[in-house]
Write an enzyme that holds these catalytic residues in place. Structure first.
Site, PDB file in Angstrom:
ATOM      1  NE  ARG A   1      -4.256  -1.462   0.191  1.00  0.00           N
ATOM      2  CZ  ARG A   1      -4.418  -2.516  -0.610  1.00  0.00           C
ATOM      3  NH1 ARG A   1      -3.483  -2.814  -1.500  1.00  0.00           N
ATOM      4  NH2 ARG A   1      -5.505  -3.240  -0.559  1.00  0.00           N
TER       5      ARG A   1
ATOM      6  CG  HIS B   1      -3.114  -0.852  -6.883  1.00  0.00           C
ATOM      7  ND1 HIS B   1      -3.450  -0.197  -5.718  1.00  0.00           N
ATOM      8  CD2 HIS B   1      -3.209  -2.188  -6.617  1.00  0.00           C
ATOM      9  CE1 HIS B   1      -3.743  -1.100  -4.787  1.00  0.00           C
ATOM     10  NE2 HIS B   1      -3.613  -2.316  -5.308  1.00  0.00           N
TER      11      HIS B   1
HETATM   12  P1  NAP Z   1      -1.704 -11.784   4.747  1.00  0.00           P
HETATM   13  O1  NAP Z   1      -1.833 -13.203   4.298  1.00  0.00           O
HETATM   14  O2  NAP Z   1      -2.620 -11.285   5.807  1.00  0.00           O
HETATM   15  O3  NAP Z   1      -0.181 -11.602   5.210  1.00  0.00           O
HETATM   16  C1  NAP Z   1       0.245 -10.488   5.926  1.00  0.00           C
HETATM   17  C2  NAP Z   1       1.654 -10.756   6.441  1.00  0.00           C
HETATM   18  O4  NAP Z   1       2.150  -9.564   7.045  1.00  0.00           O
HETATM   19  C3  NAP Z   1       1.702 -11.845   7.505  1.00  0.00           C
HETATM   20  O5  NAP Z   1       2.851 -12.639   7.350  1.00  0.00           O
HETATM   21  C4  NAP Z   1       1.804 -11.039   8.806  1.00  0.00           C
HETATM   22  O6  NAP Z   1       2.465 -11.708   9.874  1.00  0.00           O
HETATM   23  C5  NAP Z   1       2.638  -9.864   8.349  1.00  0.00           C
HETATM   24  N1  NAP Z   1       2.455  -8.712   9.241  1.00  0.00           N
HETATM   25  C6  NAP Z   1       1.319  -8.041   9.539  1.00  0.00           C
HETATM   26  N2  NAP Z   1       1.556  -7.066  10.423  1.00  0.00           N
HETATM   27  C7  NAP Z   1       2.875  -7.135  10.706  1.00  0.00           C
HETATM   28  C8  NAP Z   1       3.735  -6.397  11.568  1.00  0.00           C
HETATM   29  N3  NAP Z   1       3.270  -5.396  12.316  1.00  0.00           N
HETATM   30  N4  NAP Z   1       5.034  -6.745  11.612  1.00  0.00           N
HETATM   31  C9  NAP Z   1       5.509  -7.780  10.870  1.00  0.00           C
HETATM   32  N5  NAP Z   1       4.757  -8.523  10.039  1.00  0.00           N
HETATM   33  C10 NAP Z   1       3.452  -8.187   9.959  1.00  0.00           C
HETATM   34  O7  NAP Z   1      -1.857 -10.798   3.507  1.00  0.00           O
HETATM   35  P2  NAP Z   1      -1.596 -11.094   1.954  1.00  0.00           P
HETATM   36  O8  NAP Z   1      -2.755 -11.765   1.335  1.00  0.00           O
HETATM   37  O9  NAP Z   1      -0.259 -11.719   1.823  1.00  0.00           O
HETATM   38  O10 NAP Z   1      -1.569  -9.593   1.397  1.00  0.00           O
HETATM   39  C11 NAP Z   1      -0.626  -8.655   1.875  1.00  0.00           C
HETATM   40  C12 NAP Z   1      -0.946  -7.266   1.383  1.00  0.00           C
HETATM   41  O11 NAP Z   1      -0.637  -7.149  -0.003  1.00  0.00           O
HETATM   42  C13 NAP Z   1      -2.419  -6.865   1.432  1.00  0.00           C
HETATM   43  O12 NAP Z   1      -2.801  -6.459   2.736  1.00  0.00           O
HETATM   44  C14 NAP Z   1      -2.482  -5.719   0.442  1.00  0.00           C
HETATM   45  O13 NAP Z   1      -2.201  -4.493   1.104  1.00  0.00           O
HETATM   46  C15 NAP Z   1      -1.348  -6.030  -0.526  1.00  0.00           C
HETATM   47  N6  NAP Z   1      -1.848  -6.376  -1.874  1.00  0.00           N
HETATM   48  C16 NAP Z   1      -1.477  -5.601  -2.919  1.00  0.00           C
HETATM   49  C17 NAP Z   1      -1.908  -5.920  -4.191  1.00  0.00           C
HETATM   50  C18 NAP Z   1      -1.494  -5.112  -5.386  1.00  0.00           C
HETATM   51  O14 NAP Z   1      -1.989  -5.336  -6.481  1.00  0.00           O
HETATM   52  N7  NAP Z   1      -0.566  -4.193  -5.246  1.00  0.00           N
HETATM   53  C19 NAP Z   1      -2.725  -7.048  -4.394  1.00  0.00           C
HETATM   54  C20 NAP Z   1      -3.084  -7.803  -3.303  1.00  0.00           C
HETATM   55  C21 NAP Z   1      -2.633  -7.464  -2.028  1.00  0.00           C
HETATM   56  P3  NAP Z   1       1.814 -13.026  10.536  1.00  0.00           P
HETATM   57  O15 NAP Z   1       1.939 -14.093   9.468  1.00  0.00           O
HETATM   58  O16 NAP Z   1       2.675 -13.294  11.690  1.00  0.00           O
HETATM   59  O17 NAP Z   1       0.387 -12.682  10.840  1.00  0.00           O
HETATM   60  C1  GLV Z   2      -5.287  -5.130  -3.957  1.00  0.00           C
HETATM   61  O1  GLV Z   2      -4.548  -4.223  -3.743  1.00  0.00           O
HETATM   62  C2  GLV Z   2      -5.802  -6.006  -2.949  1.00  0.00           C
HETATM   63  O2  GLV Z   2      -5.671  -5.694  -1.756  1.00  0.00           O
HETATM   64  O3  GLV Z   2      -6.356  -7.056  -3.320  1.00  0.00           O
END
Ligand code: NAP
Ligand code: GLV
Length: 309
Positions: free
Chosen positions: A221, A269
């Site tokens: 983000r 994005h």
């Molecule tokens: P997720 O499965 O919830 O994974 C989040 C990870 O971040 C987990 O490993 C978590 O640790 C870690 N985390 C959270 N807070 C933390 C902190 N304070 N310190 C250290 N580690 C922390 O999420 P995801 O599905 O992988 O997605 C991640 C992010 O990618 C989304 O929230 C979104 O913002 C972004 N995204 C971007 C796009 C794009 O097109 N640019 C698309 C999709 C998603 P734990 O495992 O210990 O809980």
């Molecule tokens: C895109 O940024 C998502 O959070 O799926």
């Protein structure tokens, strides 16, 4: 069963058709003020009014992985929020990040510039062991990305809130592991959710801890990054550059310096798009499960309101 669809910036009809086909007995409709009360909501950045009015919801399904836009709202107590759990995003994210890492490591950006100038030039190959990649966030996307990077034999490290064990990835956890993780990182990839703990985490004092000549890839983000700190550290020579897919304001304003900075690559994005068919199949499956009495804890992607992701 009634399903209310309330997604800003999304063409509704294909979603309505897809959800209707996947849930034939349901009434699926676009929300408008004073609409009938629905059982389930499918949303992206809905207005607060939607949540104030829809008082009978048994589940709120977010058509993205990140729930930061939803978490800014006053959410009804006890109604589960379910985000997309991969749904075709992790492979896209792995493609995007591997491409950005390899483009930087193999200096393809410089070769492109040389070729554009009609210049046939070789560069001394960089050493893979000097390009350790540190992935912040080892969730659904970060884990897939870090595993993909190991296939190219980069030294890969990861940082998460709770401790992890991923083959081939050196894992660090929590505040205690943060500085060591940064100090060992040459290419930093941000895949954290945006929460109160992670907002502005890519700022001067953290980026300054990266190895000299480090490169930053932010695909999470825009609010994770302090824009002017990144530019200052690139211009001072501490950072080599950045690839950015997400921004504080989207679309990125025309006058923003990221557009024209010679060491910053921007994309709109697009690193991991929501894929409609996969997402509908996943959401419809979960709605069916909840409707027939499955416990919420049996679903993947349920958001913990205390953690904010
Ligand atoms: P997720 O499965 O919830 O994974 C989040 C990870 O971040 C987990 O490993 C978590 O640790 C870690 N985390 C959270 N807070 C933390 C902190 N304070 N310190 C250290 N580690 C922390 O999420 P995801 O599905 O992988 O997605 C991640 C992010 O990618 C989304 O929230 C979104 O913002 C972004 N995204 C971007 C796009 C794009 O097109 N640019 C698309 C999709 C998603 P734990 O495992 O210990 O809980
Ligand atoms: C895109 O940024 C998502 O959070 O799926």
């Amino acid at each position: 069963m009634r399903i209310s669809f309330c997604c800003t910036d999304t063409k509704a009809q294909p979603w309505l058709d897809g959800l209707q086909a996947a849930l034939p007995g349901a009434v699926v409709e676009v929300w408008s003020p004073s609409a009938p009360l629905a059982d389930f909501a499918v949303v992206w950045a809905p207005p607060q009014q939607f949540l104030e009015e829809q008082t009978q919801l048994k589940g709120i399904f977010n058509i993205g992985a990140g729930v930061d836009a939803l978490m800014k709202l006053r959410l009804p107590d006890g109604v589960p929020v379910v985000r997309l759990d991969d749904a075709g995003m992790s492979v896209q994210m792995a493609e995007y990040v591997c491409h950005a890492v390899i483009r930087h490591f193999r200096e393809f950006d410089r070769y492109e510039a040389d070729v554009a100038n009609g210049k046939w030039s070789y560069r001394k190959p960089c050493l893979r062991q000097d390009f350790s990649v540190g992935v912040m966030g080892l969730g659904v996307l970060g884990e897939r990305v870090s595993r993909a990077l190991t296939q190219f034999e980069f030294p890969v490290m990861g940082w998460s809130r709770s401790a992890k064990a991923i083959q081939g990835v050196q894992c660090f956890a929590g505040e205690a592991g943060f500085h060591d993780f940064l100090a060992a990182t040459r290419i930093l990839v941000c895949l954290l959710p945006l929460t109160a703990d992670t907002e502005g985490i890519l700022r001067h004092d953290t980026l300054a801890r990266l190895q000299p000549g480090a490169y930053v890839i932010n695909v999470a983000r825009g609010n994770h990054l302090i824009d002017q700190d990144l530019i200052a550290l690139i211009d001072s020579g501490h950072l080599a550059g950045a690839t950015l897919d997400v921004f504080r304001t989207e679309p990125l304003p025309a006058a923003h310096p990221f557009w024209t900075h010679p060491k910053i690559t921007v994309t709109p994005h697009t690193s991991a798009r929501t894929l409609r068919e996969e997402s509908i199949a996943q959401i419809a499956g979960k709605i069916r499960a909840l409707h027939t009495g499955a416990p919420i804890a049996s679903l993947a992607g349920v958001v913990d309101p205390k953690k904010g992701y």
